[in-house]
Scaffold this active site. Structure first.
Site, PDB file in Angstrom:
ATOM      1  N   ASN A 152      30.995  87.543  59.515  1.00  0.00           N
ATOM      2  CA  ASN A 152      30.219  86.067  59.827  1.00  0.00           C
ATOM      3  C   ASN A 152      31.064  85.031  60.322  1.00  0.00           C
ATOM      4  OD1 ASN A 152      31.716  86.034  57.325  1.00  0.00           O
ATOM      5  ND2 ASN A 152      30.369  84.459  56.697  1.00  0.00           N
ATOM      6  N   GLU A 250      38.523  86.961  48.933  1.00  0.00           N
ATOM      7  CA  GLU A 250      37.598  86.091  48.883  1.00  0.00           C
ATOM      8  C   GLU A 250      35.993  86.460  48.923  1.00  0.00           C
ATOM      9  OE1 GLU A 250      37.607  82.800  48.492  1.00  0.00           O
ATOM     10  OE2 GLU A 250      39.588  82.923  49.540  1.00  0.00           O
ATOM     11  N   CYS A 284      29.775  82.292  53.293  1.00  0.00           N
ATOM     12  CA  CYS A 284      29.834  82.468  51.955  1.00  0.00           C
ATOM     13  C   CYS A 284      29.828  80.938  51.411  1.00  0.00           C
ATOM     14  CB  CYS A 284      31.270  83.068  51.400  1.00  0.00           C
ATOM     15  SG  CYS A 284      32.484  82.696  52.647  1.00  0.00           S
ATOM     16  N   GLU A 464      43.021  80.716  50.691  1.00  0.00           N
ATOM     17  CA  GLU A 464      43.296  80.493  52.132  1.00  0.00           C
ATOM     18  C   GLU A 464      43.450  79.211  52.595  1.00  0.00           C
ATOM     19  OE1 GLU A 464      40.052  83.684  53.114  1.00  0.00           O
ATOM     20  OE2 GLU A 464      42.364  84.830  53.441  1.00  0.00           O
TER      21      GLU A 464
HETATM   22  C1  UN1 Z   1      32.955  81.721  55.043  1.00  0.00           C
HETATM   23  O1  UN1 Z   1      31.635  81.613  55.091  1.00  0.00           O
HETATM   24  O2  UN1 Z   1      33.086  82.909  54.971  1.00  0.00           O
HETATM   25  O3  UN1 Z   1      33.436  75.914  55.282  1.00  0.00           O
HETATM   26  C2  UN1 Z   1      33.547  80.919  55.770  1.00  0.00           C
HETATM   27  C3  UN1 Z   1      32.920  76.723  56.215  1.00  0.00           C
HETATM   28  C4  UN1 Z   1      33.665  77.257  57.207  1.00  0.00           C
HETATM   29  C5  UN1 Z   1      34.100  78.743  56.670  1.00  0.00           C
HETATM   30  C6  UN1 Z   1      33.020  79.474  56.117  1.00  0.00           C
HETATM   31  N1  UN1 Z   1      34.769  76.594  57.590  1.00  0.00           N
HETATM   32  O4  UN1 Z   1      31.829  76.829  56.094  1.00  0.00           O
END
Ligand code: UN1
Length: 495
Positions: A152, A250, A284, A464
């Site tokens: 993603n 993660e 996520c 991270e």
């Molecule tokens: C993810 O969806 O794995 O905060 C990372 C955010 C992005 C990173 C998402 N800067 O939505």
């Protein structure tokens, strides 16, 4: 036109899989084959780990500011190639061009931020219990790091892992997601162009089950950094425990936003549409639960539905497109399966809930932005990560009730509250059990210089981003230098 064939990068050379096997990479918006990449197995992973092992001593002995100079050059090259990388990313995994530019920008931000750490990598000094004795601590690398990343964020997430691993003096074997190997290969090519010595960063493309597991099980790998599903992450953690390795995880999210009656509903609508349907909900951090106070539920629902109905689906390369496809047919089926579960559970489908096949969309994996209401907090669609363009409206009777619902999941990545009441906002910040909290902002959009990660089944205590990521990729070494010229026994000689 015959699809181009790509190779792994091992020990500074582009090489096919030992077996010669390849796998296809497809554009989820059109079904077109973009290329063939190595379908690597354990023997390729072994070659990459050996290369990383051979490169390790010279790299760890390279002063960190010098290591970082290469990472600054990586940042500059990413800036130069941003548009090309963004266009390829849209073709490879579907999200719209504005977002793929953002993904590359996140890697650029991370490269500048972490390269700056090359001149810090701070430890600290402390007074000793004894006279004429110095005490301080420094960071040391671990050795060979295995990096396993999802599709993603094909460039941002690898950058969160590879850049800090390198600045700390580790060498890396990178296994990108099977859906996005082309971006992984470009990323590694940029490090090579920037002058990274051979073997310091290697990439093997291939399925998680073969290549990924071989990396996790390889005895010379000291650390695995993984982003992906909770199910896979926990499985890999068991393997790492048996192999005595560190693992940074993660994993999933079931992120929620609370909307109070005093919120700016125009802002909340903009932010929630973006958080729920940006990246087709495949973040996520995506907002998959909207916990709305009963007094404002109807107003907010009407606004959200009106906006969701009008979102334009399409190929992410087209300027008018607001929502691209989901990454694959199988992912689409999974999302639709959850919509069926939600309907069976008694939630009410307000908009979406089906595949879209109008015109050119028939060639791709397009799923309509979907909103359920009458969702009860314990329903599966309110508890499990769907990872698609589906969000739930859950009504709450009070602020306290909303907080209870928000915290009542196994995940703890990102959360938000919309209110103009500063006391309510700050109480929410205190009470919410997630790694990231937003006020008057959706659940997505974390910046690289703050810690990123979550509580409960979202992670395993690591972060991270921020300087905190350096703790994942380094070992602390405590140093005592006794210049008294005599035996001084800590804890014992107290006179
Ligand atoms: C993810 O969806 O794995 O905060 C990372 C955010 C992005 C990173 C998402 N800067 O939505």
């Amino acid at each position: 036109m015959e699809a181009a064939t790509f190779k792994n990068y091992i020990a500074g050379a582009w090489v096919p899989a030992r077996s010669g096997a390849v796998m296809e990479v497809r554009n989820p918006a059109t079904g077109e084959v973009l290329g063939l990449v190595p379908k690597s197995g354990a023997e390729d992973v072994d070659a990459a780990v050996s290369a990383a092992a051979r490169a390790y001593d010279a790299w760890r002995r390279t002063p960190a500011p010098r290591r970082a100079e290469i990472l600054f050059r990586v940042a500059e090259r990413l800036v130069q190639r941003k548009e090309e990388l963004a266009r390829l990313m849209t073709q490879e995994m579907g999200k719209v061009l504005a977002e793929t530019r953002g993904d590359v920008q996140e890697a650029i931000d991370m490269a500048y931020f972490i390269a700056g750490e090359g001149r810090r990598l701070h430890g600290y000094t402390a007074p000793s219990e004894m006279p004429h004795k110095a005490a301080y601590c420094v960071r040391a690398p671990l050795g060979i790091v295995g990096v396993i990343t999802p599709w993603n964020f094909p460039m941002a997430i690898p950058s969160w892992k590879i850049l800090p691993a390198l600045v700390c003096g580790n060498t890396v074997v990178f296994k990108p997601a099977s859906y996005t190997p082309l971006l992984g290969l470009r990323f590694v090519e940029i490090f090579a162009e920037a002058g990274l010595p051979a073997g310091v960063l290697n990439i093997v493309t291939g399925p998680g089950g073969a290549a990924g597991d071989a990396l996790v099980e390889h005895p010379q790998v000291r650390l695995i950094s993984f982003t992906g599903s909770t199910e896979t992450g926990l499985r890999l953690a068991e393997k790492c425990a048996r192999g005595g390795k560190r693992i940074s995880l993660e994993m999933g999210g079931k992120n929620a936003a609370i909307v109070m009656p005093d919120a700016d509903l125009g802002l909340a609508t903009d932010a929630l549409i973006w958080s729920a349907f940006g990246t087709s909900g495949q973040r996520c951090t995506a907002c998959s639960r909207i916990i709305v106070h009963r007094d404002t539920a109807k107003d907010l629902t009407d606004r959200l539905v009106a906006r969701a109905e009008r979102l334009r689906l399409g190929d992410g390369l087209l300027p008018a497109t607001e929502v691209g496809p989901v990454v694959s047919e199988s992912q689409l089926e999974r999302v639709h399966g959850y919509v069926e579960v939600g309907t069976r559970e008694g939630a009410r489908l307000l908009v979406g809930g089906q595949r879209v096949r109008d015109g050119d969309l028939a060639r791709g994996a397009f799923y309509a932005p979907t909103i359920f209401d009458r969702v009860a907090p314990q329903m599966r669609i309110a508890q499990e990560e769907i990872f698609g363009p589906v969000t739930d409206l859950i009504e709450a009777d009070s602020f306290e009730d909303a907080l209870t619902v928000l915290n009542n999941t196994r995940y703890g990545l990102s959360a938000s509250i919309f209110t103009r009441d500063i006391n309510a906002a700050m109480r929410a910040v205190e009470e919410i059990d997630t790694g990231i909290v937003y006020v008057n902002h959706g659940t997505i959009g974390a910046e690289v210089h703050l810690p990123f990660g979550g509580t409960k089944f979202t992670g395993n205590g690591h972060r991270e981003g921020g300087v905190q990521v350096l703790d994942v990729f380094s070992e602390w070494k405590a140093v005592y230098v006794d210049f008294s010229g005599r035996l001084q026994r800590a804890q014992i000689d107290r006179e």
